[in-house]
Design a protein around this motif. Structure first.
Motif, mmCIF file in Angstrom:
data_model
loop_
_atom_site.group_PDB
_atom_site.id
_atom_site.type_symbol
_atom_site.label_atom_id
_atom_site.label_comp_id
_atom_site.label_asym_id
_atom_site.label_seq_id
_atom_site.Cartn_x
_atom_site.Cartn_y
_atom_site.Cartn_z
ATOM 1 N N ALA A 51 0.907 -1.063 0.072
ATOM 2 C CA ALA A 51 -0.096 -0.021 0.004
ATOM 3 C C ALA A 51 0.779 1.262 0.012
ATOM 4 C CB ALA A 51 -0.912 -0.097 1.278
ATOM 5 N N ASP A 52 1.797 1.371 0.802
ATOM 6 C CA ASP A 52 2.740 2.371 0.813
ATOM 7 C C ASP A 52 4.166 1.909 1.409
ATOM 8 O OD1 ASP A 52 2.412 2.230 3.614
ATOM 9 O OD2 ASP A 52 0.907 3.851 3.436
ATOM 10 N N PHE A 53 5.178 2.721 1.600
ATOM 11 C CA PHE A 53 6.532 2.112 1.934
ATOM 12 C C PHE A 53 6.332 1.869 3.484
ATOM 13 C CE2 PHE A 53 10.941 2.738 3.202
ATOM 14 C CZ PHE A 53 11.679 1.991 2.410
ATOM 15 N N ASP A 54 5.543 2.379 4.467
ATOM 16 C CA ASP A 54 5.379 1.672 5.836
ATOM 17 C C ASP A 54 4.941 0.506 5.765
ATOM 18 O OD1 ASP A 54 6.598 3.825 7.213
ATOM 19 O OD2 ASP A 54 4.920 5.032 7.399
ATOM 20 N N ASP A 55 3.914 0.196 4.827
ATOM 21 C CA ASP A 55 3.306 -1.215 4.751
ATOM 22 C C ASP A 55 4.355 -2.186 4.482
ATOM 23 O OD1 ASP A 55 1.234 -2.959 4.336
ATOM 24 O OD2 ASP A 55 1.268 -3.035 2.457
ATOM 25 N N PHE A 56 5.366 -1.851 3.128
ATOM 26 C CA PHE A 56 6.425 -2.788 3.038
ATOM 27 C C PHE A 56 7.351 -2.778 4.058
ATOM 28 C CE2 PHE A 56 10.947 -2.389 1.687
ATOM 29 C CZ PHE A 56 11.046 -3.647 0.982
ATOM 30 N N LEU A 57 7.721 -1.641 4.859
ATOM 31 C CA LEU A 57 8.570 -1.976 5.979
ATOM 32 C C LEU A 57 7.887 -2.933 6.892
ATOM 33 C CD1 LEU A 57 10.027 1.627 6.486
ATOM 34 C CD2 LEU A 57 11.213 -0.527 5.470
ATOM 35 N N ALA A 58 6.704 -2.850 7.305
ATOM 36 C CA ALA A 58 5.890 -3.695 8.068
ATOM 37 C C ALA A 58 6.198 -5.071 7.804
ATOM 38 C CB ALA A 58 4.581 -3.202 8.458
ATOM 39 N N GLU A 59 5.665 -5.237 6.354
ATOM 40 C CA GLU A 59 5.682 -6.745 5.824
ATOM 41 C C GLU A 59 7.170 -7.203 6.030
ATOM 42 O OE1 GLU A 59 3.239 -8.735 5.266
ATOM 43 O OE2 GLU A 59 1.908 -7.037 5.662
ATOM 44 N N LEU A 60 8.206 -6.389 5.863
ATOM 45 C CA LEU A 60 9.710 -6.860 5.964
ATOM 46 C C LEU A 60 9.740 -7.369 7.201
ATOM 47 C CD1 LEU A 60 12.598 -7.280 4.944
ATOM 48 C CD2 LEU A 60 12.723 -4.556 5.840
ATOM 49 N N VAL A 61 9.487 -6.552 8.290
ATOM 50 C CA VAL A 61 9.549 -7.175 9.749
ATOM 51 C C VAL A 61 8.785 -8.325 9.895
ATOM 52 C CG1 VAL A 61 9.222 -6.280 12.143
ATOM 53 C CG2 VAL A 61 9.944 -4.718 10.643
ATOM 54 N N VAL A 107 12.998 -0.996 13.618
ATOM 55 C CA VAL A 107 11.816 -0.826 14.146
ATOM 56 C C VAL A 107 11.937 0.175 15.205
ATOM 57 C CG1 VAL A 107 10.274 -2.220 15.747
ATOM 58 C CG2 VAL A 107 11.108 -3.197 13.811
ATOM 59 N N ILE A 108 13.075 0.042 15.958
ATOM 60 C CA ILE A 108 13.279 1.220 17.116
ATOM 61 C C ILE A 108 13.282 2.630 16.522
ATOM 62 C CG2 ILE A 108 14.928 2.001 18.609
ATOM 63 C CD1 ILE A 108 15.454 -0.932 19.246
ATOM 64 N N SER A 109 13.913 2.793 15.156
ATOM 65 C CA SER A 109 14.111 4.003 14.697
ATOM 66 C C SER A 109 12.806 4.871 14.054
ATOM 67 C CB SER A 109 15.297 3.983 13.617
ATOM 68 O OG SER A 109 14.723 3.454 12.817
ATOM 69 N N ARG A 110 11.994 3.791 13.728
ATOM 70 C CA ARG A 110 10.564 4.475 12.981
ATOM 71 C C ARG A 110 9.447 4.373 13.806
ATOM 72 N NH1 ARG A 110 11.495 4.953 6.935
ATOM 73 N NH2 ARG A 110 13.556 4.421 6.645
ATOM 74 N N ASP A 111 8.816 5.501 14.449
ATOM 75 C CA ASP A 111 7.683 5.634 15.029
ATOM 76 C C ASP A 111 6.444 4.916 14.274
ATOM 77 O OD1 ASP A 111 9.278 6.689 16.989
ATOM 78 O OD2 ASP A 111 8.630 8.586 16.883
ATOM 79 N N ALA A 112 6.496 5.454 13.012
ATOM 80 C CA ALA A 112 5.096 5.072 12.037
ATOM 81 C C ALA A 112 5.207 3.658 12.093
ATOM 82 C CB ALA A 112 5.301 5.717 11.085
ATOM 83 N N LEU A 113 6.480 3.104 11.815
ATOM 84 C CA LEU A 113 6.680 1.624 11.644
ATOM 85 C C LEU A 113 6.003 0.815 12.926
ATOM 86 C CD1 LEU A 113 7.324 -0.986 10.125
ATOM 87 C CD2 LEU A 113 9.716 -0.523 10.735
ATOM 88 N N ARG A 114 6.351 1.219 14.021
ATOM 89 C CA ARG A 114 6.025 0.540 15.228
ATOM 90 C C ARG A 114 4.607 0.581 15.634
ATOM 91 N NH1 ARG A 114 10.165 3.225 17.282
ATOM 92 N NH2 ARG A 114 9.029 4.683 18.511
#
Length: 199
Positions: A51-61, A107-114
């Motif tokens: 959906a967006d880059f934060d979605d990509f990062l969440a799926e990566l985690v 994860v620690i560095s990105r509030d939106a991702l957490r």
């Protein structure tokens, strides 16, 4: 990779590219443009699958969290045989590989991702929280088998092991700790709880 060339597994291809960037340059270098450039594909490929880059990062985690399942199964199945400290030393060494350490930093560095990851990991830090549950399950099984003390507080021991393990491996640029250093740390935490020849 030229535009228009089909990727066999675009998601995994993009995840692998992101992991390479994390290892090489850290979380600050991770952008959608950097990921698609590293993957050798058009930027639209990422947005076609996420959906967006934060979605990509969440799926990566979450992909990395999913990889814990094999380690958790092997650890649980080792209960009752061998040395508890050896099993835990191996589990921590496998868990805190360079990519996992970089993912925790991300994860620690990105509030939106957490915030986004709160859907699957309501408390704590994703990956570390699931790893703690893995250690709790293992220690509980060893306690059931009588290889650690019946009153051992596995709910306290597990996060202590994870926290100490993370500190040992957290220096992304330095050498990984020697196995013996990890074993000494594990023994200091659980040694008094281990019974008989299970140590």
């Amino acid at each position: 990779m030229p535009t228009g060339v089909a990727l066999r597994d675009p998601r995994q291809h993009l995840f692998a590219a992101a992991e390479r960037i994390l290892l090489r340059a850290g979380a600050g270098a991770l952008t959608s443009r950097a990921v698609t450039a590293e993957a050798g594909c058009a930027k639209g490929v990422l947005h076609r699958h996420f959906a967006d880059f934060d979605d990509f990062l969440a799926e990566l985690v979450l992909d990395r969290v999913g990889r814990l399942e094999g380690l958790a199964t092997a650890l649980r199945e080792s209960a009752g045989e061998g040395a508890v400290t050896d099993h835990l030393t191996h589990a921590l060494t496998e868990l805190f590989g360079p990519v996992a350490v970089a993912i925790v930093g991300l994860v620690i560095s990105r509030d939106a991702l957490r915030t986004r990851l709160r859907r699957t990991t309501p408390h704590g830090i994703p990956l570390l929280t699931e790893a703690t549950a893995m250690i709790v399950a293992y220690l509980a099984e060893e306690r059931r088998l009588g290889r650690i003390a019946p009153d051992a507080d596995v709910e306290a021991l597990a996060p202590t092991l994870i926290g100490a393990g993370h500190l040992l491996f957290a220096d992304r640029e330095g050498p990984a700790p020697e196995t013996e250093a990890v074993r000494r740390t594990v023994a200091a935490i659980v040694g008094r709880e281990v019974r008989g020849n299970a140590g």
